[in-house]
Design a protein around this motif. Structure first.
Motif, short mmCIF file in Angstrom:
data_model
loop_
_atom_site.label_atom_id
_atom_site.label_comp_id
_atom_site.label_asym_id
_atom_site.label_seq_id
_atom_site.Cartn_x
_atom_site.Cartn_y
_atom_site.Cartn_z
N LEU A 14 0.83 -1.20 0.00
CA LEU A 14 0.00 0.00 0.00
C LEU A 14 0.87 1.26 0.00
O LEU A 14 0.59 2.22 -0.71
N MET A 15 1.92 1.24 0.75
CA MET A 15 2.82 2.39 0.83
C MET A 15 3.58 2.61 -0.48
O MET A 15 3.92 3.73 -0.82
N SER A 16 3.82 1.55 -1.22
CA SER A 16 4.53 1.73 -2.49
C SER A 16 3.61 2.33 -3.56
O SER A 16 4.10 2.90 -4.54
N MET A 17 2.31 2.23 -3.38
CA MET A 17 1.36 2.82 -4.33
C MET A 17 1.12 4.31 -4.05
O MET A 17 0.62 5.02 -4.92
N LEU A 18 1.47 4.77 -2.87
CA LEU A 18 1.22 6.16 -2.48
C LEU A 18 1.89 7.19 -3.41
O LEU A 18 1.24 8.15 -3.81
N PRO A 19 3.14 7.03 -3.79
CA PRO A 19 3.75 8.02 -4.71
C PRO A 19 3.04 8.08 -6.07
O PRO A 19 2.90 9.16 -6.64
N PHE A 20 2.58 6.96 -6.58
CA PHE A 20 1.87 6.95 -7.86
C PHE A 20 0.54 7.69 -7.75
O PHE A 20 0.16 8.45 -8.63
N ALA A 21 -0.16 7.47 -6.65
CA ALA A 21 -1.43 8.16 -6.43
C ALA A 21 -1.19 9.66 -6.29
O ALA A 21 -1.96 10.47 -6.82
N ALA A 22 -0.12 10.05 -5.62
CA ALA A 22 0.21 11.47 -5.47
C ALA A 22 0.53 12.10 -6.82
O ALA A 22 0.11 13.23 -7.12
N MET A 23 1.25 11.38 -7.68
CA MET A 23 1.57 11.90 -9.01
C MET A 23 0.31 12.09 -9.85
O MET A 23 0.18 13.08 -10.57
N ILE A 24 -0.62 11.17 -9.77
CA ILE A 24 -1.86 11.29 -10.52
C ILE A 24 -2.66 12.49 -10.03
O ILE A 24 -3.22 13.23 -10.83
N LEU A 25 -2.72 12.71 -8.73
CA LEU A 25 -3.42 13.88 -8.20
C LEU A 25 -2.77 15.18 -8.66
O LEU A 25 -3.46 16.13 -9.03
N VAL A 26 -1.45 15.23 -8.64
CA VAL A 26 -0.75 16.43 -9.09
C VAL A 26 -1.03 16.69 -10.57
O VAL A 26 -1.32 17.82 -10.97
N LEU A 27 -0.98 15.66 -11.40
CA LEU A 27 -1.28 15.82 -12.82
C LEU A 27 -2.70 16.32 -13.02
O LEU A 27 -2.94 17.18 -13.87
N TYR A 28 -3.64 15.79 -12.27
CA TYR A 28 -5.03 16.20 -12.41
C TYR A 28 -5.20 17.68 -12.07
O TYR A 28 -5.80 18.44 -12.83
N PHE A 29 -4.68 18.12 -10.92
CA PHE A 29 -4.92 19.47 -10.47
C PHE A 29 -4.10 20.52 -11.21
O PHE A 29 -4.49 21.68 -11.29
N PHE A 30 -2.94 20.16 -11.76
CA PHE A 30 -2.11 21.14 -12.44
C PHE A 30 -2.19 21.09 -13.95
O PHE A 30 -1.77 22.02 -14.62
N MET A 31 -2.72 20.01 -14.53
CA MET A 31 -2.75 19.91 -15.98
C MET A 31 -4.15 19.65 -16.53
O MET A 31 -4.63 20.37 -17.39
N ILE A 32 -4.81 18.64 -16.05
CA ILE A 32 -6.09 18.22 -16.63
C ILE A 32 -7.21 19.19 -16.28
O ILE A 32 -7.96 19.63 -17.15
N ARG A 33 -7.34 19.54 -15.02
CA ARG A 33 -8.43 20.40 -14.58
C ARG A 33 -8.37 21.80 -15.20
O ARG A 33 -9.38 22.29 -15.70
N PRO A 34 -7.21 22.47 -15.23
CA PRO A 34 -7.16 23.78 -15.90
C PRO A 34 -7.50 23.71 -17.39
O PRO A 34 -8.15 24.60 -17.92
N GLN A 35 -7.08 22.63 -18.05
CA GLN A 35 -7.40 22.48 -19.47
C GLN A 35 -8.91 22.31 -19.67
O GLN A 35 -9.48 22.86 -20.62
N MET A 36 -9.57 21.57 -18.81
CA MET A 36 -11.01 21.39 -18.91
C MET A 36 -11.73 22.73 -18.71
O MET A 36 -12.68 23.04 -19.43
N ASN A 37 -11.27 23.53 -17.74
CA ASN A 37 -11.88 24.85 -17.51
C ASN A 37 -11.68 25.75 -18.72
O ASN A 37 -12.59 26.49 -19.11
N ARG A 38 -10.50 25.72 -19.32
CA ARG A 38 -10.22 26.52 -20.50
C ARG A 38 -11.14 26.12 -21.66
O ARG A 38 -11.65 26.98 -22.38
N GLN A 39 -11.36 24.83 -21.83
CA GLN A 39 -12.24 24.36 -22.90
C GLN A 39 -13.68 24.80 -22.66
O GLN A 39 -14.39 25.16 -23.61
N LYS A 40 -14.14 24.78 -21.41
CA LYS A 40 -15.49 25.23 -21.10
C LYS A 40 -15.67 26.70 -21.43
O LYS A 40 -16.68 27.10 -22.01
N LYS A 41 -14.69 27.52 -21.08
CA LYS A 41 -14.76 28.95 -21.36
C LYS A 41 -14.76 29.20 -22.87
O LYS A 41 -15.49 30.06 -23.36
#
Length: 106
Positions: A14-41
């Motif tokens: 479980l602890m070895s999966m934690l860094p991967f989950a953290a990377m996915i969260l960072v990618l979502y909040f810094f790359m995917i989510r802003p792009q989705m907002n830009r597309q909506k606008k």
């Protein structure tokens, strides 16, 4: 004795999966989510395009909208070279005085 070894192995997995989950969260909040907002606008802007607006197409052509055809989702843009017909989705942004005004120095 065997139970403690098994519990340690399970928690290690479980602890070895934690860094991967953290990377996915960072990618979502810094790359995917802003792009989705830009597309909506951008979609909202494209839906409310009106005649007389100065715009820039996604290919970089500057012009003024002279006609909006809602039946086939096209707009006619007057440029220095003449009038051209574009899909509504090819309009990327509005070129208004608000965006062209120089920055105020303090």
């Amino acid at each position: 004795m065997f139970q403690t070894i098994i519990l340690q192995a399970e928690s290690g997995g479980l602890m070895s999966m934690l860094p991967f989950a953290a990377m996915i969260l960072v990618l979502y909040f810094f790359m995917i989510r802003p792009q989705m907002n830009r597309q909506k606008k951008e979609k909202a802007f494209q839906a409310e395009i009106k005649t007389g607006s100065k715009v820039i197409t996604s290919s970089g052509i500057h012009g003024k909208i002279t006609e909006v055809n809602n039946t086939d989702n096209t707009v006619t843009i007057e440029t220095g070279a003449g009038k051209m017909k574009f899909e509504r989705s090819a309009i990327s942004m509005e070129l208004s005085k608000k965006y062209l005004a120089p920055a105020v120095k303090k």
